[in-house]
Design an enzyme around this catalytic site. Structure first.
Site, PDB file in Angstrom:
ATOM      1  N   GLU A  69     -29.587 -33.169 -55.529  1.00 24.73           N
ATOM      2  CA  GLU A  69     -31.047 -33.263 -55.638  1.00 24.73           C
ATOM      3  C   GLU A  69     -31.520 -32.561 -56.904  1.00 24.73           C
ATOM      4  OE1 GLU A  69     -33.109 -32.470 -51.854  1.00 24.73           O
ATOM      5  OE2 GLU A  69     -34.679 -31.463 -53.005  1.00 24.73           O
ATOM      6  N   ASP A 123     -35.209 -31.344 -58.442  1.00 24.51           N
ATOM      7  CA  ASP A 123     -36.591 -31.169 -57.960  1.00 24.51           C
ATOM      8  C   ASP A 123     -37.591 -30.605 -58.936  1.00 24.51           C
ATOM      9  OD1 ASP A 123     -36.132 -31.628 -55.239  1.00 24.51           O
ATOM     10  OD2 ASP A 123     -35.448 -29.579 -54.917  1.00 24.51           O
ATOM     11  N   GLU A 138     -41.351 -29.154 -58.096  1.00 20.66           N
ATOM     12  CA  GLU A 138     -42.311 -28.908 -57.021  1.00 20.66           C
ATOM     13  C   GLU A 138     -43.479 -28.100 -57.570  1.00 20.66           C
ATOM     14  OE1 GLU A 138     -40.244 -28.709 -52.733  1.00 20.66           O
ATOM     15  OE2 GLU A 138     -39.740 -27.036 -54.049  1.00 20.66           O
TER      16      GLU A 138
END
Ligand SMILES: *[C@@H]1O[C@H](CO)[C@@H](O)[C@H](O)[C@H]1NC(C)=O
Length: 293
Positions: A106, A108, A110
């Protein structure tokens, strides 16, 4: 004396060497539906301009999200986003790539909202083979709720780079030779979502989402995807080595990019797991690779 003479030459050589890097190909704006489909709470996504621009809406009933139609092994993925403005404490907007299996990979972005006038935080993370715990947190050098900015990921066999506009804010080099897993054989889909996370996002849950300010809106455009499209089960990219992001100039950052990365590290970093000796008494191996040498 003789060794002095060599210095400028070495300097020039190292300049030439470090200028091998390059800026990724300019993203092309396409409508939402070209690359993406809604994932949940379909009625909380608003389509404007024939899908050229899309708003995600969070209210006290639900947030919403979307995902890419395709799965990809390597490439360049970018999104223009205008984040939730005003009092957005507790609201999290994510833009990320993820594989679908249990030992997942993953990548990311955010965005953690904040009270009016307080700076939001951009948290990034990388999971490889199911292991994350590689958080970095920065403030941005602009208000991300005022205008659209481009957030993108360049992912090839050599590195993963997080860009904010043209500024690399993070690089995760392939450190397989040091025993660190690197995402290479699990195709990822691209996701985005807007949801309420006031249980953890705001100073460990201290600040609560103010629902009197709802609905919260995050705006999107761009929807650029330029990757090696693969079936979910694929173990390799069919065109491996032949695409622009595989080429020499994308195997490392260049001198200017490292200078910009260092500027972000020096001026905007709130937290970096690489420098957290309490949590990691010995330097995680990949952290040795994430700078100019
Ligand atoms: C919100 O603003 C405060 C005060 O400037 C800051 O300490 C905090 O890191 C910011 N971000 C979040 C998500 O709380």
């Amino acid at each position: 004396m003789a060794s002095n003479l060599h210095l400028p030459l070495l300097f020039l050589l190292s300049m030439a060497y470090s200028s091998l890097g390059a800026v990724p190909k300019k993203p092309m704006d396409v409508p939402f539906g070209r690359n993406y489909v809604p994932t949940w709470a379909f009625d909380h996504i608003k389509y404007n301009n024939g899908g050229a621009q899309v708003d995600l809406v969070l209210d006290k009933y639900t947030g919403t999200g979307f995902q890419s139609k395709g799965s990809y092994l390597f490439g360049h993925f970018s999104m223009s986003m205008k984040l939730v403005g005003g009092d957005s404490a507790g609201v999290v907007t994510a833009f990320y790539l993820s594989s679908q299996n249990s030992e997942h990979d993953e990548i990311d972005f955010e965005f953690l909202g904040n009270r009016t006038g307080q700076p939001p935080i951009l948290q990034t993370n990388v999971f490889t083979g199911g292991k994350g715990d590689r958080e970095q947190r920065i403030y941005l050098w602009f208000d991300p709720s005022k205008d659209y900015h481009t957030y993108s990921v360049l992912w090839n066999l050599y590195m993963i780079v997080f860009f904010v506009d043209d500024v690399p804010i993070r690089v995760f080099k392939n450190s397989k030779d040091l025993g660190v897993k690197f995402p290479f054989d699990q195709p990822m889909k691209i996701y985005s979502s807007l949801w309420n996370a006031d249980d953890w996002a705001t100073r460990g849950g201290l600040e609560k989402t103010d629902w009197s300010k709802a609905p919260f809106v995050a705006s999107y455009k761009g929807f650029h995807v330029d990757g090696c499209e693969s079936s979910v089960q694929a173990k390799f990219c069919a065109t491996q080595g032949k695409r622009w992001w595989d080429q020499k100039e994308f195997q490392d950052l260049d001198g200017l990019q490292y200078r910009r990365l260092n500027w972000v590290r020096k001026k905007y970093t709130i937290y970096n797991y690489c420098t957290d000796r309490k949590r990691y008494p010995t330097l995680p191996p990949e952290c040795k690779r994430d700078r100019d040498i």
